[in-house]
Design a protein around this motif. Structure first.
Motif, PDB file in Angstrom:
ATOM      1  N   ASN A 265      33.933  38.778  48.736  1.00  9.42           N
ATOM      2  CA  ASN A 265      33.980  37.353  48.306  1.00  9.42           C
ATOM      3  C   ASN A 265      31.968  36.033  48.569  1.00  9.42           C
ATOM      4  N   VAL A 271      25.868  34.857  44.143  1.00  5.63           N
ATOM      5  CA  VAL A 271      25.899  35.504  42.762  1.00  5.63           C
ATOM      6  C   VAL A 271      25.759  33.921  41.986  1.00  5.63           C
ATOM      7  N   SER A 301      47.008  35.045  44.957  1.00  3.37           N
ATOM      8  CA  SER A 301      46.123  36.029  44.519  1.00  3.37           C
ATOM      9  C   SER A 301      45.205  35.163  43.402  1.00  3.37           C
ATOM     10  N   ARG A 302      45.313  34.341  43.258  1.00  6.33           N
ATOM     11  CA  ARG A 302      44.767  33.415  41.835  1.00  6.33           C
ATOM     12  C   ARG A 302      42.847  33.302  42.215  1.00  6.33           C
ATOM     13  N   ALA A 304      41.471  35.630  43.805  1.00  6.82           N
ATOM     14  CA  ALA A 304      40.476  37.027  43.727  1.00  6.82           C
ATOM     15  C   ALA A 304      40.621  36.427  41.785  1.00  6.82           C
ATOM     16  N   LEU A 305      41.460  36.666  41.202  1.00  2.80           N
ATOM     17  CA  LEU A 305      41.473  36.755  39.111  1.00  2.80           C
ATOM     18  C   LEU A 305      40.184  35.428  39.280  1.00  2.80           C
ATOM     19  N   SER A 307      37.306  34.352  41.225  1.00  2.00           N
ATOM     20  CA  SER A 307      36.520  34.502  41.322  1.00  2.00           C
ATOM     21  C   SER A 307      35.802  35.508  40.606  1.00  2.00           C
ATOM     22  N   GLY A 308      36.613  36.330  40.461  1.00  2.00           N
ATOM     23  CA  GLY A 308      36.302  37.738  39.913  1.00  2.00           C
ATOM     24  C   GLY A 308      35.919  37.575  37.872  1.00  2.00           C
ATOM     25  N   ALA A 309      36.584  36.305  37.361  1.00  2.99           N
ATOM     26  CA  ALA A 309      36.901  35.857  36.439  1.00  2.99           C
ATOM     27  C   ALA A 309      35.033  34.872  36.549  1.00  2.99           C
ATOM     28  N   LEU A 311      32.752  35.355  37.630  1.00  2.00           N
ATOM     29  CA  LEU A 311      31.231  35.901  38.772  1.00  2.00           C
ATOM     30  C   LEU A 311      31.106  36.967  37.574  1.00  2.00           C
ATOM     31  N   LEU A 312      31.957  37.252  36.988  1.00  2.00           N
ATOM     32  CA  LEU A 312      31.278  37.818  35.565  1.00  2.00           C
ATOM     33  C   LEU A 312      30.880  36.849  33.933  1.00  2.00           C
ATOM     34  N   LEU A 315      27.339  36.070  35.297  1.00  2.00           N
ATOM     35  CA  LEU A 315      26.606  37.170  35.232  1.00  2.00           C
ATOM     36  C   LEU A 315      26.044  37.556  34.028  1.00  2.00           C
ATOM     37  N   PHE A 316      27.377  37.357  32.502  1.00  2.00           N
ATOM     38  CA  PHE A 316      27.049  37.441  31.744  1.00  2.00           C
ATOM     39  C   PHE A 316      25.824  36.707  30.899  1.00  2.00           C
TER      40      PHE A 316
ATOM     41  N   HIS B  85      27.135  45.908  28.870  1.00  2.00           N
ATOM     42  CA  HIS B  85      26.187  45.109  28.915  1.00  2.00           C
ATOM     43  C   HIS B  85      25.074  44.387  30.353  1.00  2.00           C
ATOM     44  N   ALA B 100      32.871  41.938  40.513  1.00  2.00           N
ATOM     45  CA  ALA B 100      34.034  41.102  40.116  1.00  2.00           C
ATOM     46  C   ALA B 100      35.129  42.551  39.493  1.00  2.00           C
ATOM     47  N   LEU B 103      37.415  42.631  42.075  1.00  2.00           N
ATOM     48  CA  LEU B 103      37.622  41.266  42.636  1.00  2.00           C
ATOM     49  C   LEU B 103      38.669  40.885  41.485  1.00  2.00           C
ATOM     50  N   LEU B 104      38.069  41.149  39.829  1.00  2.00           N
ATOM     51  CA  LEU B 104      39.636  40.904  38.838  1.00  2.00           C
ATOM     52  C   LEU B 104      41.024  41.337  38.848  1.00  2.00           C
ATOM     53  N   TYR B 115      50.786  41.531  47.317  1.00  2.00           N
ATOM     54  CA  TYR B 115      50.006  41.958  47.883  1.00  2.00           C
ATOM     55  C   TYR B 115      50.666  43.045  49.342  1.00  2.00           C
TER      56      TYR B 115
END
Lengths: 367, 293
Positions: A265, A271, A301-302, A304-305, A307-309, A311-312, A315-316, B85, B100, B103-104, B115
């Protein structure tokens, strides 16, 4: 001091000539900095303990992220072990409190011990290239958690260690949460000023060239090996210091403090905020602390979701992180003017960039 | 003696799981030059597909096949939609991109299944049998056999089919392959798909032992990464050998060295990796590369 930080170019390693800025921009930066300093000083006096806790946490993770940014953002070496140094710093402090050491000794050791560990690891690992280094750094939290459970004489085992220190002195008339906020804020501000100067000077330029191309660095007389070890040592030192601050704020540490997920995290937050950027580090800390608070109320769990979204998405569309947002927008707007190509990259963040170091100057003057 | 053999067989069975994931990592690394930290997350997501099917009454073997198909689709999709990409850019950015994805995928799995760990039925009956006075568990042996078969299949694919040849060509030199009219992008998708399918097999095989949860493969991924790096990252044989070595070494250390015990045995592969990499930075089976400016 405010003017000194105002004139330093935001992209120091790349630019050499000092830029000239209009007095108006300079004034705006000064005023913005002063306003932020006032907010930093006044905020805890008018907020609830919960808000103060969150504000203090932002300071804690800003320092941890700053360390990560030194090694990963500025020097380009992936580190997935920052949480281990955070945990080590917290444990060292907790041990010092339990043993009744003077506070300054705990503070020094909470930075020195992780720095030593980090340096020893880096001396071995910095010989390797990117991926292997990432691999070795993963080992730190992964091995650190069972180790912390095992060494229960020092760490309190799985239950962790509850401590009580850094109470507000009677004479200040402050509540504990307010006092602790001020302590961690002073540490954070001092650290940010020091690191900012470091990354904009000679050392920062050697970080940048090692990140860019190790062979070029070597041909310029910069040892990539030594530079990487130095960056990693600074990162672990700051991680340990953040551990001290963490314990000061939370007053509790357990093996959970150093889990691998925290490292992941932290990388995400760094980033997202903006690598190789001081402002980005602060934004990253805001993100790191606030998103779980907001998302956690829905479900864990939100976090992580989200953060991942995020972060992506960063990056894009925004590879330099949130810190580059004003620059990008400004660049779009100014594309038509002739000098637009490199120049607009700098004036815009300056509106925000000195905002971090300037209050530093202001609030240290107060003390 | 009997205990020793048991420990070694258990170590080999763990090693087989590590080997599957390590092979997946090596497959992706050879094809695209990046290390996929989401390999474990992808495998868990595919295993959850199997879990949902098993809970709906589908037999375990069918669920395994479904997980493999789902894993392949997920891998191919993520390569095409996301990783494409980052493939020829900064390696550090690509690493962060896979973080990323991790995490997703973890968040997604937790969103649907929570969990907390759930029990997962084993492909093999929970029995031990006796060979020459030594008791070994059927599950350990079964895991080893299945993964050996999978590896033999992969070897066959890469050595004696046109698809395998084309994939090796793309891994070796994408530009020349494109000029030779190979569908490079589709082959990269297949490579990611295969890697994810391999992960799905590992996930379904290890789930009964670890109980299925979003973070189930975090530790296994760490072992697999250690194995892949130890083996040299671009050598499938090296990864398998290193994974077997790590599995047996940690099992023995956990069983016979008191200080190590069950909780600290994860330190063993790292010490091995540290020592070997300091002595031989390209890994045991890796090729030494020179970097040109």
């Amino acid at each position: 001091m405010a003017t000194a930080s105002g004139t330093a170019p935001a992209t120091a390693p790349a630019t050499t000539a000092p830029r000239r800025r209009s007095p108006l921009v300079r004034l705006a930066a000064l005023l913005g900095g002063l306003a932020l300093a006032v907010v930093l000083v006044v905020a805890p006096l008018v907020s609830s303990p919960f808000i103060n806790y969150q504000l203090s946490s932002i300071m804690v993770f800003a320092v941890a992220l700053l360390g990560l940014n030194v090694v990963m953002g500025y020097t380009g070496q992936v580190s997935l072990g920052q949480s281990a140094f955070l945990g080590l710093g917290a444990y060292v402090t907790a041990y010092g409190v339990v043993q009744g050491w003077p506070l300054w000794l705990s503070l020094v050791l909470s930075a020195a011990l992780p720095a030593t560990v980090g340096m020893l690891v880096a001396l071995a690992a910095a010989r390797l290239r990117g991926l292997a280094l990432a691999m070795i750094t993963i080992a730190l939290p992964i091995v650190g958690v069972p180790l912390a459970r095992r060494l229960d004489e020092f760490t309190g085992g799985s239950q962790g260690q509850v401590v009580s220190f850094l109470r507000a002195p009677e004479t200040t008339g402050l509540a504990n949460d307010q006092w602790r906020y001020y302590v961690v804020t002073v540490i954070a501000v001092v650290v940010f000023v020091l690191v900012r100067n470091l990354v904009r000077g000679r050392v920062g330029r050697s970080f940048a060239v090692v990140k860019e191309n190790e062979a070029v660095a070597l041909s310029m007389g910069v040892s990539p090996y030594r530079t990487k070890v130095l960056a990693f040592t600074i990162a672990s030192l700051l991680g340990g210091l953040a551990g001290f601050m963490y314990l000061a704020v939370v007053q509790y540490t357990s093996p959970e403090t150093l889990v691998f997920a925290t490292s992941i995290n932290l990388v995400a937050a760094m980033v997202i905020g903006g690598s190789a950027s001081i402002v980005g580090t602060v934004l990253g800390a805001l993100y790191y602390v606030l998103v779980p608070v907001v998302a956690g109320q829905v479900s864990s769990s939100r976090t992580a979701l989200i953060s991942g979204a995020v972060l992506l998405a960063v990056l894009f569309v925004l590879p330099a992180g949130l810190a580059s947002l004003p620059r990008r927008v400004g660049g779009r707007l100014r594309r038509r003017t002739p000098a637009a190509e490199g120049a607009p990259a700098t004036p815009d963040p300056d509106g925000t960039a000195p905002a971090v170091p300037t209050p530093a100057a202001a609030s240290t003057d107060r003390r | 003696m009997s205990y020793f053999v048991q420990v070694v067989v258990d170590g080999l069975s763990n090693g087989a799981i590590y080997a599957a994931l390590a092979l997946a990592i090596v497959l992706v690394f050879r094809a695209t030059g990046l290390v996929n930290f989401a390999q474990g997350g992808m495998a868990v997501a595919a295993t959850f597909v199997a879990y949902a099917l098993v809970r709906a009454g589908v037999p375990v073997l069918a669920a395994l096949l479904a997980a493999v198909v789902a894993g392949f689709a997920l891998g191919a999709l993520l390569e095409r939609g996301v990783m494409r990409h980052f493939e020829r850019g900064e390696p550090d950015t690509a690493i962060v991109a896979t973080i990323a994805l991790l995490l997703l995928l973890t968040g997604g799995s937790a969103f649907f299944f929570g969990y907390e760990p759930h029990p997962f039925p084993s492909l093999f009956p929970n029995r031990t049998f006796e060979v020459l006075g030594v008791f070994v568990s059927l599950r350990s042996v079964g895991t080893i056999v299945v993964l050996l078969a999978v590896m033999a299949g992969l070897q066959l694919l890469f050595r004696s089919t046109k698809l395998g040849l084309a994939m090796r060509a793309v891994a070796d030199n994408p530009e020349s392959s494109a000029l030779s009219a190979l569908p490079v992008s589709r082959l990269l998708m297949v490579g990611w798909g295969l890697a994810a399918a391999l992960g799905a097999i590992a996930g379904v095989l290890v789930a009964p032992q670890l109980f299925i949860s979003p973070g189930m493969l975090d530790f296994v991924l760490v072992y697999a990464l250690a194995a892949a790096i130890l083996g040299g990252l671009d050598s499938p044989v090296g990864a398998v050998v290193a994974a077997a070595f790590i599995g047996v070494a940690e099992s023995l250390a956990g069983a016979y060295v008191d200080i190590v015990g069950d909780d600290l045995k994860i330190a063993v592969p790292f010490l091995a990796v540290m020592v070997i990499l300091v002595l031989r930075p390209q890994g045991l089976f890796g090729k030494k590369t020179t970097v040109r400016v």
